[in-house]
Motif scaffolding. Structure first.
Motif, PDB file in Angstrom:
ATOM      1  N   PRO A 123      34.175  25.663  50.978  1.00 55.58           N
ATOM      2  CA  PRO A 123      35.104  24.979  50.060  1.00 55.58           C
ATOM      3  C   PRO A 123      36.362  24.486  50.764  1.00 55.58           C
ATOM      4  CG  PRO A 123      34.469  27.158  49.229  1.00 55.58           C
ATOM      5  CD  PRO A 123      33.944  27.064  50.610  1.00 55.58           C
ATOM      6  N   VAL A 146      39.913  27.848  42.669  1.00 49.67           N
ATOM      7  CA  VAL A 146      39.847  29.314  42.685  1.00 49.67           C
ATOM      8  C   VAL A 146      41.039  29.791  43.493  1.00 49.67           C
ATOM      9  CG1 VAL A 146      38.543  31.292  43.590  1.00 49.67           C
ATOM     10  CG2 VAL A 146      37.329  29.403  42.507  1.00 49.67           C
ATOM     11  N   LEU A 152      41.228  41.273  50.176  1.00 55.69           N
ATOM     12  CA  LEU A 152      40.624  42.228  49.249  1.00 55.69           C
ATOM     13  C   LEU A 152      39.130  41.925  49.200  1.00 55.69           C
ATOM     14  CD1 LEU A 152      43.213  42.405  46.320  1.00 55.69           C
ATOM     15  CD2 LEU A 152      42.987  43.911  48.293  1.00 55.69           C
ATOM     16  N   GLY A 154      35.171  42.507  46.671  1.00 53.17           N
ATOM     17  CA  GLY A 154      34.603  42.786  45.356  1.00 53.17           C
ATOM     18  C   GLY A 154      35.174  41.895  44.262  1.00 53.17           C
ATOM     19  N   SER A 155      35.574  40.687  44.611  1.00 49.91           N
ATOM     20  CA  SER A 155      36.124  39.708  43.653  1.00 49.91           C
ATOM     21  C   SER A 155      37.468  40.133  43.066  1.00 49.91           C
ATOM     22  CB  SER A 155      35.150  39.437  42.498  1.00 49.91           C
ATOM     23  OG  SER A 155      33.928  38.974  42.981  1.00 49.91           O
ATOM     24  N   ILE A 215      33.453  25.640  43.648  1.00 49.40           N
ATOM     25  CA  ILE A 215      32.112  25.122  43.918  1.00 49.40           C
ATOM     26  C   ILE A 215      31.178  25.634  42.816  1.00 49.40           C
ATOM     27  CG2 ILE A 215      30.227  25.011  45.613  1.00 49.40           C
ATOM     28  CD1 ILE A 215      32.873  23.936  46.726  1.00 49.40           C
ATOM     29  N   LEU A 243      28.052  32.484  37.573  1.00 52.85           N
ATOM     30  CA  LEU A 243      29.386  32.924  38.009  1.00 52.85           C
ATOM     31  C   LEU A 243      30.348  31.746  37.867  1.00 52.85           C
ATOM     32  CD1 LEU A 243      28.065  34.953  41.043  1.00 52.85           C
ATOM     33  CD2 LEU A 243      29.520  35.927  39.258  1.00 52.85           C
ATOM     34  N   PHE A 248      34.907  36.945  38.587  1.00 49.13           N
ATOM     35  CA  PHE A 248      33.577  36.848  39.192  1.00 49.13           C
ATOM     36  C   PHE A 248      32.932  38.219  39.360  1.00 49.13           C
ATOM     37  CE2 PHE A 248      36.008  33.110  40.150  1.00 49.13           C
ATOM     38  CZ  PHE A 248      35.110  32.095  39.847  1.00 49.13           C
ATOM     39  N   GLU A 288      27.508  35.259  51.261  1.00 49.57           N
ATOM     40  CA  GLU A 288      27.393  34.722  49.909  1.00 49.57           C
ATOM     41  C   GLU A 288      27.504  33.216  49.976  1.00 49.57           C
ATOM     42  OE1 GLU A 288      30.489  37.143  48.620  1.00 49.57           O
ATOM     43  OE2 GLU A 288      29.144  38.676  47.833  1.00 49.57           O
ATOM     44  N   ILE A 299      30.437  30.774  50.801  1.00 56.65           N
ATOM     45  CA  ILE A 299      31.625  31.387  50.204  1.00 56.65           C
ATOM     46  C   ILE A 299      32.201  32.393  51.193  1.00 56.65           C
ATOM     47  CG2 ILE A 299      32.511  32.790  48.291  1.00 56.65           C
ATOM     48  CD1 ILE A 299      31.711  29.956  47.426  1.00 56.65           C
TER      49      ILE A 299
END
Ligand code: ADP
Ligand code: CA
Length: 447
Positions: A123, A146, A152, A154-155, A215, A243, A248, A288, A299
């Protein structure tokens, strides 16, 4: 007997899986952790306390230990230990990713820059500061986008925003998340995450964040192994739940992927290009990707294997676990990677529906009784304070399924989940950052 140094941060979910694997393989194990353990005195070759926050120092400590008890391979159980693992391996002269490449893979801005320079589809992004004038930033931004923290996982803190108003609110929310992450130790883990907040979370990166183009398209996770720079795909997971944000939360992972073989190959090529761009050459990766209209978009790529308890969904060769495979790959120079067993399998990370105290999980037996369900593991403990995304970093537990087809696995996971009744005592005096579900809701509460 060869000896491995197993780097197990105290917060990891993967202790059992890695220690079990080492025992099955019959190798000597020294566990490296960041906290001293009283057992160290009893068996000084079994435990080593290492400065995970100071990889160079940890490497010297490990080298001193290795002079007496030679270490043949270093295995980092999750991202919190990746940088330390690279530093130790480098000093000991073991086959491993370079220190620079692991650092690059642990910082989302450096990762984006490396992808951009190498022409890896990823992206468009902009690095921003919490101190920037937010209205001006919001007005310059294209939507949907986004926003995300640099270090960090784990979303946590990853938020999709569609308008300038939402942007300003989301940045405010991210600021609180970053401040809390700075103050508190990391916890928990899921597949995409391993509960490990990166050690690269420097004071400077805790004031920075990324704004990326959103995306759209289905998302997949690739579990792979690098050997002398060559990527071998071990498993490709579909993520059947869309998602689309604003947060997310990961839920279902199912393998094998239902995507066409050519698309899967394209995804693997793209992940390999991304790993190369980061300079990663050895060991597991977890990547990912989104499938945009004109092809896969990366990602992220992490220099570690799948997090949480999710690896239980994978079996290789004649029944080897992912952890056994990783240890053998680290120890044996010419280890031939076995194929994943062809059975369709999957895992659901049980979503945290709302904030509050976990009181009870009802229906566990009924959930386990669903045909195709292998196990339901509740990893949160009763009484635990649960916080949903984007603030939270914990999952309630994991459901594991296995069936004749990926579709049947997905259906079994959903059926099993529907039989669980998760009793959460809501937060008294709910606050915006503890207990909201969408940007639209925060503005309502704010107003
Ligand atoms: P983390 O390390 O916390 O997992 P990621 O960058 O992987 O952070 O983002 C978490 C999830 O957010 C991704 O799996 C994806 O679903 C979504 N996401 C992140 N960035 C984008 C983006 N630019 N476009 C679309 N979705 C994104
Ligand atoms: Ca991720």
């Amino acid at each position: 007997m060869p000896r491995i140094l197993l780097l197990l941060p105290t917060t990891t979910y993967r202790t059992e899986a890695f220690i079990g694997a080492a025992q099955r393989l019959g190798v000597d194990v020294t566990i490296g952790s960041e906290k001293p353990n009283t057992l160290t005195k009893l068996n000084p070759t079994a435990l080593l306390t290492l400065r995970f926050d100071d990889p160079a120092q940890a490497a010297r400590q490990a080298a001193e230990f290795s002079a007496k008890h030679p270490i043949d391979a270093v295995v980092a159980a999750d991202s919190q230990a990746v940088a330390v693992g690279a530093a130790i391996s480098e000093l000991l002269g073991l086959r491993h990713n370079s220190v620079a490449s692991s650092a690059q893979a642990e910082n989302k801005h450096r990762m984006r820059r490396a992808f951009e320079q190498a022409g890896v589809p990823s992206p468009e992004y902009r690095l921003c500061l919490l101190d920037d004038e937010r209205r001006a930033l919001a007005d310059r931004t294209e939507y949907p986008c986004v926003i995300k923290p640099l270090a960090l996982s784990g979303s946590q803190g990853v938020i999709r925003v569609d308008t300038a108003e939402e942007f300003i609110q989301a940045v405010g929310r991210l600021e609180i998340i970053l401040k809390r992450a700075d103050d508190a130790p990391p916890a928990s883990g899921n597949c995409g995450n391993d509960g490990a907040q990166s050690q690269v979370g420097s004071p400077e990166s805790s004031r920075q964040f990324l704004v990326e183009k959103f995306i759209s398209g289905p998302e997949v996770a690739l579990e792979g192994m690098l050997t002398r720079g060559e990527l071998r795909m071990l498993a490709l997971f579909d993520k059947p739940d869309p998602l689309n944000g604003p947060f997310f939360e990961e839920t279902i992972y199912v393998t094998p992927s239902l995507l066409a073989a050519e698309v899967q190959e394209e995804i693997t090529r793209c992940a390999a290009q991304a790993a190369r761009a980061l300079g990663l050459t050895e060991g597991p990766i977890h990547a990912e990707l989104r499938l945009a209209e004109d092809g896969p978009v990366v990602i992220e790529v992490n220099a570690r294997s799948i997090g949480g308890l999710c690896s239980r969904a994978l079996r290789f060769g004649t029944g080897m676990s992912l952890e056994e495979l990783i240890i053998r790959h680290a120890l044996e120079k010419d280890f031939e990677l076995p194929n994943r067993q062809s059975q369709a399998t999957g895992v659901m990370m049980i979503p945290t529906a709302r904030a509050g105290r976990l009181i009870e999980v009802r229906g566990l037996d009924e959930a386990k009784a669903v045909s195709g369900i292998e196990d339901v593991a509740i990893s949160a403990h009763m009484g635990q304070w649960l916080v949903p995304l984007p603030e939270g970093s914990q999952y309630l537990g994991f459901i594991f399924g296995q069936a004749d087809s990926p579709q049947a696995v997905e259906a079994a996971l959903r059926e099993s989940h529907s039989r669980l009744e998760i009793v959460i005592q809501p937060t008294v005096g709910r606050t915006r950052e503890d207990d909201c579900t969408s940007p639209a809701e925060w503005s309502k509460k704010d107003g």
